[in-house]
Write a protein that holds these residues in place. Structure first.
Motif, PDB file in Angstrom:
ATOM      1  N   HIS A   1      90.973-108.651 -27.249  1.00 36.75           N
ATOM      2  CA  HIS A   1      90.646-110.025 -27.017  1.00 36.75           C
ATOM      3  C   HIS A   1      91.967-110.520 -26.234  1.00 36.75           C
ATOM      4  O   HIS A   1      92.218-111.792 -26.397  1.00 36.75           O
ATOM      5  CB  HIS A   1      90.692-110.755 -28.309  1.00 36.75           C
ATOM      6  CG  HIS A   1      88.986-110.553 -28.844  1.00 36.75           C
ATOM      7  ND1 HIS A   1      88.908-109.454 -29.562  1.00 36.75           N
ATOM      8  CD2 HIS A   1      87.956-111.196 -28.855  1.00 36.75           C
ATOM      9  CE1 HIS A   1      87.539-109.507 -29.735  1.00 36.75           C
ATOM     10  NE2 HIS A   1      86.990-110.569 -29.300  1.00 36.75           N
TER      11      HIS A   1
ATOM     12  N   GLY B   1      87.850-115.790 -28.216  1.00 39.35           N
ATOM     13  CA  GLY B   1      89.225-115.071 -28.470  1.00 39.35           C
ATOM     14  C   GLY B   1      89.243-114.558 -30.119  1.00 39.35           C
ATOM     15  O   GLY B   1      88.289-114.366 -30.790  1.00 39.35           O
TER      16      GLY B   1
ATOM     17  N   ASP C   1      91.636-110.186 -40.022  1.00 36.73           N
ATOM     18  CA  ASP C   1      90.554-110.770 -39.001  1.00 36.73           C
ATOM     19  C   ASP C   1      89.873-109.860 -38.595  1.00 36.73           C
ATOM     20  O   ASP C   1      90.408-108.785 -38.054  1.00 36.73           O
ATOM     21  CB  ASP C   1      91.602-111.362 -37.791  1.00 36.73           C
ATOM     22  CG  ASP C   1      90.592-111.772 -36.610  1.00 36.73           C
ATOM     23  OD1 ASP C   1      89.293-112.191 -36.988  1.00 36.73           O
ATOM     24  OD2 ASP C   1      91.030-111.961 -35.398  1.00 36.73           O
TER      25      ASP C   1
ATOM     26  N   ALA D   1      85.652-108.368 -37.285  1.00 40.38           N
ATOM     27  CA  ALA D   1      84.321-108.637 -36.783  1.00 40.38           C
ATOM     28  C   ALA D   1      83.503-108.019 -38.248  1.00 40.38           C
ATOM     29  O   ALA D   1      83.849-107.144 -38.871  1.00 40.38           O
ATOM     30  CB  ALA D   1      83.881-107.766 -35.508  1.00 40.38           C
TER      31      ALA D   1
ATOM     32  N   GLY E   1      97.882-107.666 -40.726  1.00 39.96           N
ATOM     33  CA  GLY E   1      98.718-108.724 -39.870  1.00 39.96           C
ATOM     34  C   GLY E   1     100.270-108.027 -39.755  1.00 39.96           C
ATOM     35  O   GLY E   1     101.002-108.159 -38.553  1.00 39.96           O
TER      36      GLY E   1
ATOM     37  N   ARG F   1     100.982-104.914 -38.506  1.00 43.77           N
ATOM     38  CA  ARG F   1     100.917-104.333 -37.160  1.00 43.77           C
ATOM     39  C   ARG F   1     101.268-105.230 -36.058  1.00 43.77           C
ATOM     40  O   ARG F   1     102.049-105.248 -35.220  1.00 43.77           O
ATOM     41  CB  ARG F   1      99.693-103.461 -36.971  1.00 43.77           C
ATOM     42  CG  ARG F   1      99.342-102.804 -35.737  1.00 43.77           C
ATOM     43  CD  ARG F   1      97.939-102.536 -35.374  1.00 43.77           C
ATOM     44  NE  ARG F   1      97.342-103.704 -35.310  1.00 43.77           N
ATOM     45  CZ  ARG F   1      96.767-104.200 -34.034  1.00 43.77           C
ATOM     46  NH1 ARG F   1      97.400-103.512 -33.099  1.00 43.77           N
ATOM     47  NH2 ARG F   1      95.991-105.363 -34.005  1.00 43.77           N
TER      48      ARG F   1
HETATM   49  P1  NDP Z   1      90.295-104.315 -36.784  1.00 41.71           P
HETATM   50  O1  NDP Z   1      89.243-103.463 -37.252  1.00 41.71           O
HETATM   51  O2  NDP Z   1      91.077-104.123 -35.742  1.00 41.71           O
HETATM   52  O3  NDP Z   1      91.258-105.248 -37.739  1.00 41.71           O
HETATM   53  C1  NDP Z   1      90.614-105.622 -38.837  1.00 41.71           C
HETATM   54  C2  NDP Z   1      91.817-106.207 -39.538  1.00 41.71           C
HETATM   55  O4  NDP Z   1      92.193-105.109 -40.575  1.00 41.71           O
HETATM   56  C3  NDP Z   1      92.967-106.783 -38.978  1.00 41.71           C
HETATM   57  O5  NDP Z   1      93.362-107.918 -39.818  1.00 41.71           O
HETATM   58  C4  NDP Z   1      94.175-105.458 -39.308  1.00 41.71           C
HETATM   59  O6  NDP Z   1      95.360-105.970 -39.406  1.00 41.71           O
HETATM   60  C5  NDP Z   1      93.620-105.035 -40.630  1.00 41.71           C
HETATM   61  N1  NDP Z   1      94.070-103.511 -40.751  1.00 41.71           N
HETATM   62  C6  NDP Z   1      93.688-102.522 -39.941  1.00 41.71           C
HETATM   63  N2  NDP Z   1      94.063-101.490 -40.404  1.00 41.71           N
HETATM   64  C7  NDP Z   1      94.661-101.784 -41.535  1.00 41.71           C
HETATM   65  C8  NDP Z   1      95.405-100.979 -42.503  1.00 41.71           C
HETATM   66  N3  NDP Z   1      95.500 -99.629 -42.543  1.00 41.71           N
HETATM   67  N4  NDP Z   1      95.827-101.529 -43.359  1.00 41.71           N
HETATM   68  C9  NDP Z   1      95.903-103.068 -43.564  1.00 41.71           C
HETATM   69  N5  NDP Z   1      95.132-103.675 -42.760  1.00 41.71           N
HETATM   70  C10 NDP Z   1      94.644-103.311 -41.664  1.00 41.71           C
HETATM   71  O7  NDP Z   1      89.294-105.705 -36.189  1.00 41.71           O
HETATM   72  P2  NDP Z   1      87.920-105.919 -35.377  1.00 41.71           P
HETATM   73  O8  NDP Z   1      87.943-104.798 -34.486  1.00 41.71           O
HETATM   74  O9  NDP Z   1      86.753-105.946 -36.470  1.00 41.71           O
HETATM   75  O10 NDP Z   1      88.045-107.094 -34.752  1.00 41.71           O
HETATM   76  C11 NDP Z   1      89.050-107.348 -33.484  1.00 41.71           C
HETATM   77  C12 NDP Z   1      88.971-108.822 -33.139  1.00 41.71           C
HETATM   78  O11 NDP Z   1      87.784-109.225 -32.495  1.00 41.71           O
HETATM   79  C13 NDP Z   1      89.271-109.889 -34.068  1.00 41.71           C
HETATM   80  O12 NDP Z   1      90.574-110.505 -33.800  1.00 41.71           O
HETATM   81  C14 NDP Z   1      88.150-110.863 -34.148  1.00 41.71           C
HETATM   82  O13 NDP Z   1      88.513-112.060 -34.346  1.00 41.71           O
HETATM   83  C15 NDP Z   1      87.646-110.577 -32.795  1.00 41.71           C
HETATM   84  N6  NDP Z   1      86.138-110.969 -32.571  1.00 41.71           N
HETATM   85  C16 NDP Z   1      85.914-112.054 -31.986  1.00 41.71           C
HETATM   86  C17 NDP Z   1      84.701-112.830 -31.665  1.00 41.71           C
HETATM   87  C18 NDP Z   1      84.487-114.087 -31.149  1.00 41.71           C
HETATM   88  O14 NDP Z   1      83.188-114.187 -31.009  1.00 41.71           O
HETATM   89  N7  NDP Z   1      85.473-114.847 -30.741  1.00 41.71           N
HETATM   90  C19 NDP Z   1      83.597-111.667 -32.220  1.00 41.71           C
HETATM   91  C20 NDP Z   1      83.934-110.632 -32.727  1.00 41.71           C
HETATM   92  C21 NDP Z   1      85.112-110.326 -32.867  1.00 41.71           C
HETATM   93  P3  NDP Z   1      96.167-105.787 -38.082  1.00 41.71           P
HETATM   94  O15 NDP Z   1      95.994-107.025 -37.019  1.00 41.71           O
HETATM   95  O16 NDP Z   1      97.549-105.860 -38.656  1.00 41.71           O
HETATM   96  O17 NDP Z   1      96.107-104.476 -37.528  1.00 41.71           O
END
Ligand code: NDP
Length: 343
Positions: free
Chosen positions: A54, A128, A184, A186, A312, A314
């Protein structure tokens, strides 16, 4: 800003420098200066924090969409007080983030007075990362939960055709003297932006991510994108969460359901005209619960049990690196966006 970089494959810009440049690009694409800076912040802060699906990756789709009439870049959002705990927002076919910025003072005032307030937004385009909408609230001491629906790209459990959007939700919680806890995600196994990035680099996606246009499981991201469908994470559990997002972000707000978003006639439009739900809670009004200490006890217990990091963490590590070393960008790409045909 790119002086000294032109001709090289990569250069590093400070987050502030990149924000200025991307704001200018949005302005040249027809977005008024205020919303342009808010949209630019959405892309640049995602890139800065390593949320690449994003970040700058979204710019071509923003610019292609802006060259159509699908979204109104200078829309005037209507923010209305409803019941004591409710803020209604009609984004008037504009982007969600500028409308949210306009609603924020009323929402936080209501949450501070009543302990809780909800924002219901319709006719909004959210393209976003969602954590950007809740992290600032946690930085002000609020607990916040938000959800948006988006164009149909995901089948419900057992289905073979897209019904739901990838319907993300983001949650943020303040911590004493530390960055907030923010997750955050999907509701699909992978966000669509990550499927596009995998397709671009020819990488397969994990089994269970999606189906091809014939309803057959596939690990080829190009087949998922070519008339196929994404699948919810966790089978029936993720499917029900996606349904809840449709209920809160679309049914309750009056926005389109994911499958109602009709882009026919707008071939190059990528954003979704949908809705957003945001719940804001003031934990300071929750009584004698010593909330901050309870959160620290929770975080400590999670780490002691073997969890390596909190959601958060990372992003915050990436943010620090970007602030120290700059953000790597491709100058030729930035210049092509700068010179993109104006609407
Ligand atoms: P991820 O699977 O990359 O991450 C999901 C969450 O899990 C994050 O908060 C991440 O924190 C956390 N996380 C990942 N690994 C670990 C871990 N080992 N331990 C603890 N926490 C962890 O996210 P998605 O791929 O599902 O989504 C990506 C983005 O897509 C999001 O920002 C979402 O808002 C966006 N999106 C937007 C849409 C829209 O219409 N606007 C539609 C769909 C998705 P960290 O960030 O710190 O890694």
């Amino acid at each position: 800003r790119l002086r000294g970089c032109v001709g090289s494959d990569t250069c590093r810009l400070s987050p502030e420098g990149l924000l200025g440049l991307i704001t200018e690009i949005f302005v040249r694409a027809g977005v008024p200066a205020g919303p342009a800076r808010i949209l630019a912040r959405t892309c640049v802060h995602a890139e800065r924090d390593g949320a690449h699906s994003h970040g700058l990756h979204r710019m071509p789709a923003y610019l292609a969409t802006l060259a159509t009439d699908w979204v109104t870049p200078g829309a005037r959002p209507r923010v209305q007080e409803s019941a004591s705990g409710t803020v209604l927002v009609d984004a008037n076919n504009g982007f969600a983030q500028p409308a949210l910025a306009q609603a924020m003072p009323l929402l936080t005032r209501k949450a501070s007075e009543a302990g809780v307030a909800v924002m219901l937004m319709k006719n909004s385009h959210h393209f976003g990362a969602l954590w950007l909408d809740v992290e600032p609230l946690a930085e002000q001491g609020f607990v916040a939960l938000t959800m948006v629906n988006s164009s149909s790209h995901m089948a419900p459990v057992g289905g073979t055709k897209p019904v739901y959007g990838t319907n993300p939700m983001a949650f943020a919680c303040p911590r004493d003297g530390r960055p907030p806890i923010v997750f955050d995600q999907a509701t699909s196994v992978m966000a669509k932006g990550d499927i596009q990035l995998a397709a671009k680099s020819g990488r397969p996606v994990p089994p269970g991510t999606g189906l091809d246009k014939f309803g057959k499981p596939t690990e080829d991201p190009a087949e998922i994108l070519d008339g196929g469908t994404l699948l919810p994470f966790g089978g029936h559990k993720g499917s029900s969460i996606a349904m809840m997002v449709e209920i809160l972000a679309a049914a309750l707000t009056g926005g389109n359901f994911s499958w109602e978003i009709d882009k026919s006639g707008y071939t190059n439009a990528h954003t979704s005209r949908a809705g957003q739900f945001l719940l804001c809670i003031d934990p300071r009004l929750s009584g004698e619960n010593a909330f901050a200490q309870r959160i620290e006890a929770l975080a400590r217990t999670l780490m002691e049990s073997g969890q390596s990091r909190l959601p958060g963490d990372r992003r915050h590590a990436n943010r620090k690196r970007a602030e120290d070393e700059g953000i790597a960008v491709n100058p030729a790409l930035l210049l092509s966006w700068y010179d993109a045909p104006r609407p």
